[in-house]
Design an enzyme around this catalytic site. Structure first.
Site, PDB file in Angstrom:
ATOM      1  N   CYS A  51     107.865  -0.026 104.496  1.00  0.00           N
ATOM      2  CA  CYS A  51     106.559   0.198 103.865  1.00  0.00           C
ATOM      3  C   CYS A  51     106.292   1.677 103.622  1.00  0.00           C
ATOM      4  O   CYS A  51     105.633   2.045 102.647  1.00  0.00           O
ATOM      5  CB  CYS A  51     105.448  -0.376 104.732  1.00  0.00           C
ATOM      6  SG  CYS A  51     105.466  -2.180 104.839  1.00  0.00           S
ATOM      7  N   ARG A  53     108.739   4.230 103.529  1.00  0.00           N
ATOM      8  CA  ARG A  53     109.825   5.067 103.025  1.00  0.00           C
ATOM      9  C   ARG A  53     110.914   4.249 102.341  1.00  0.00           C
ATOM     10  O   ARG A  53     111.066   3.058 102.594  1.00  0.00           O
ATOM     11  CB  ARG A  53     110.446   5.869 104.167  1.00  0.00           C
ATOM     12  CG  ARG A  53     111.177   5.020 105.199  1.00  0.00           C
ATOM     13  CD  ARG A  53     111.629   5.867 106.377  1.00  0.00           C
ATOM     14  NE  ARG A  53     110.506   6.358 107.150  1.00  0.00           N
ATOM     15  CZ  ARG A  53     110.101   7.631 107.178  1.00  0.00           C
ATOM     16  NH1 ARG A  53     110.753   8.550 106.494  1.00  0.00           N
ATOM     17  NH2 ARG A  53     109.069   7.985 107.913  1.00  0.00           N
ATOM     18  N   ASP A 117     107.370   1.445 117.201  1.00  0.00           N
ATOM     19  CA  ASP A 117     108.568   0.720 117.621  1.00  0.00           C
ATOM     20  C   ASP A 117     109.344   0.051 116.486  1.00  0.00           C
ATOM     21  O   ASP A 117     110.538  -0.190 116.611  1.00  0.00           O
ATOM     22  CB  ASP A 117     108.186  -0.360 118.647  1.00  0.00           C
ATOM     23  CG  ASP A 117     107.635   0.250 119.934  1.00  0.00           C
ATOM     24  OD1 ASP A 117     108.074   1.351 120.281  1.00  0.00           O
ATOM     25  OD2 ASP A 117     106.774  -0.385 120.564  1.00  0.00           O
ATOM     26  N   GLY A 193     105.708 -13.040 108.395  1.00  0.00           N
ATOM     27  CA  GLY A 193     106.931 -12.307 108.678  1.00  0.00           C
ATOM     28  C   GLY A 193     106.736 -11.428 109.899  1.00  0.00           C
ATOM     29  O   GLY A 193     105.792 -11.599 110.672  1.00  0.00           O
TER      30      GLY A 193
END
Length: 413
Positions: A51, A53, A117, A193
């Site tokens: 999201c 890069r 994370d 997801g």
């Protein structure tokens, strides 16, 4: 000589509108990597698309100069003035700079949410996808594996003070400071997801009543976070007027919430929309509608770091430097091993020729002579290996390479 190069665009220089132009589906990722490895002197590539890069890592001949940006734009069908304008948003890194960036990135130290994370998993997934398509060569496989190892080492050995481990954590923290409450609120999460599950679980942990959309044809196959309810994706607009908060986090290239879908429903109470996808899930014009507040990925970031957090980052950077040194030692050793093997072959042949002259004058059966020469050949190879690799372990890299060059001259004709 192998060169490692990275070209990418990220949140530090590009807005969400600009980044979504370079978001890649799995099909497009494969298409781009196929185009890259077709370039002359390119040995391998790995594409990291998240999201925040899009980064393309390539190993290639040091003298090769492929226009990676143009290849990316061609794959995304971006051309003309738009291609020229967007080029300045991209960053190119090479060699040590590229390696250091990947190691820091994998540890979560270059994310909008410092120490988050998800990037560690995303880097590992990028490597696996490239490896499954046979796009990654040995250099990139080793680089990415060692980056993941460094990231795990930092997370276990360095306590980076952080209250947020994901974008949704940062979003709830910042929204709470603005006065938003989550306990007892009715929340709809569009998408089941990885990001959707994290969002649903985080809202549930905050005390919200959470409902998750699932695709109808998969509704009997997917799991949702414990404590959440589910509805079919097609029912989302009927459910939405009852909501206080809606989070959309899908990998869809199309809007999940469009302005035209709101024409037949009435929003009577304040509705908070959180768009956690790139490309964006929620049509931006919805943020201008009455009773609706819209936030996207760029609305949330790490607050100013504490002195303790800055000290932790220094320790993390030291680990990165150690792991980088290990990678380059492997890379240098990889390049010098063929030279060492040639030196060993020359030295063993030299010794065999000298011993063979002696053996010709020594009475013995021919069979015994052959067996003795084979034994000498094996022993000589082990001795030469022990000597050369012993030098490698006791000298610094520069001195060792000078020794190798000197040994090569001994056997030059």
């Amino acid at each position: 000589m192998i060169n490692i190069q990275m070209i990418g665009i990220d949140h530090s220089r590009a807005s969400v509108e600009e980044r979504e132009l370079f978001s890649f589906t799995k099909t497009k990722q494969k298409e781009l990597m196929e185009a890259v490895v077709r370039q002359q002197s390119v040995d391998g590539c790995v594409l990291l698309s998240t999201c925040n890069r899009m980064e393309l890592y390539v190993s290639l001949d040091a003298k090769a100069e492929p226009d990676l940006y143009r290849i990316i734009c061609h794959c995304k069908q971006i051309s003309g003035e738009e291609e020229k304008r967007l080029r300045e948003l991209f960053t190119v890194r090479t060699e040590e700079d590229a390696v250091r960036h990947l190691f820091l990135l994998t540890a979560g130290l270059k994310s909008k949410i410092i120490g988050e994370d998800q990037i560690l998993t995303q880097v590992g997934d990028a490597l696996e996808f490239a490896r499954s398509g046979e796009f990654a060569d040995t250099v990139l496989k080793t680089l990415f594996r060692m980056a993941v190892t460094a990231g795990k080492k930092i997370k276990t050995q360095v306590a980076i003070p952080k209250g947020n481990t994901s974008t949704i954590d940062a979003a709830l923290t910042q929204l709470a400071r603005q006065g938003y409450q989550f306990a007892g609120e009715n929340c709809l999460v569009i998408g089941n997801g990885e990001m959707g599950k994290v969002a649903a679980q985080t809202l549930r942990d905050a005390g919200a009543n959470v409902t998750v959309t699932v695709r109808k044809y998969r509704s009997g196959m997917v799991s949702i976070p414990i404590g959440c309810s589910r509805i079919h994706y097609g029912e989302r607009m009927n459910f939405l007027p009852n909501c206080d908060i809606v989070v959309s986090a899908t990998a869809s290239p199309n809007f999940t919430l469009r302005e035209e879908l709101f024409r037949d429903i009435t929003i009577r109470k304040p509705l908070l929309l959180l768009d956690l996808a790139v490309p964006r899930d929620i049509e931006p014009s919805l943020g201008r509608k009455e009773n609706i507040t819209l936030y996207d990925m760029d609305s949330f970031h790490t607050e100013k770091l504490s002195p303790e957090a800055n000290e932790s980052l220094v320790r993390a950077a030291a680990i990165v430097e150690e792991q980088m040194a290990e990678f380059f030692q492997w890379l240098d050793g990889r390049d010098v091993i063929p030279r060492i093997q040639e030196i060993k072959a020359e030295a063993v042949q030299d010794l065999n020729l000298r011993i063979e002259k002696i053996l010709k004058k020594t009475p013995m059966q021919e069979e015994d002579r052959v067996q003795l020469l084979e034994a000498v050949d094996t022993a000589a190879g082990k001795v030469v290996n022990k000597m050369i690799f012993g030098l490698r372990d006791s000298l610094n890299q520069e001195a060792f390479l000078e020794c190798v060059a000197g040994l090569e001259k001994v056997y030059e004709e």
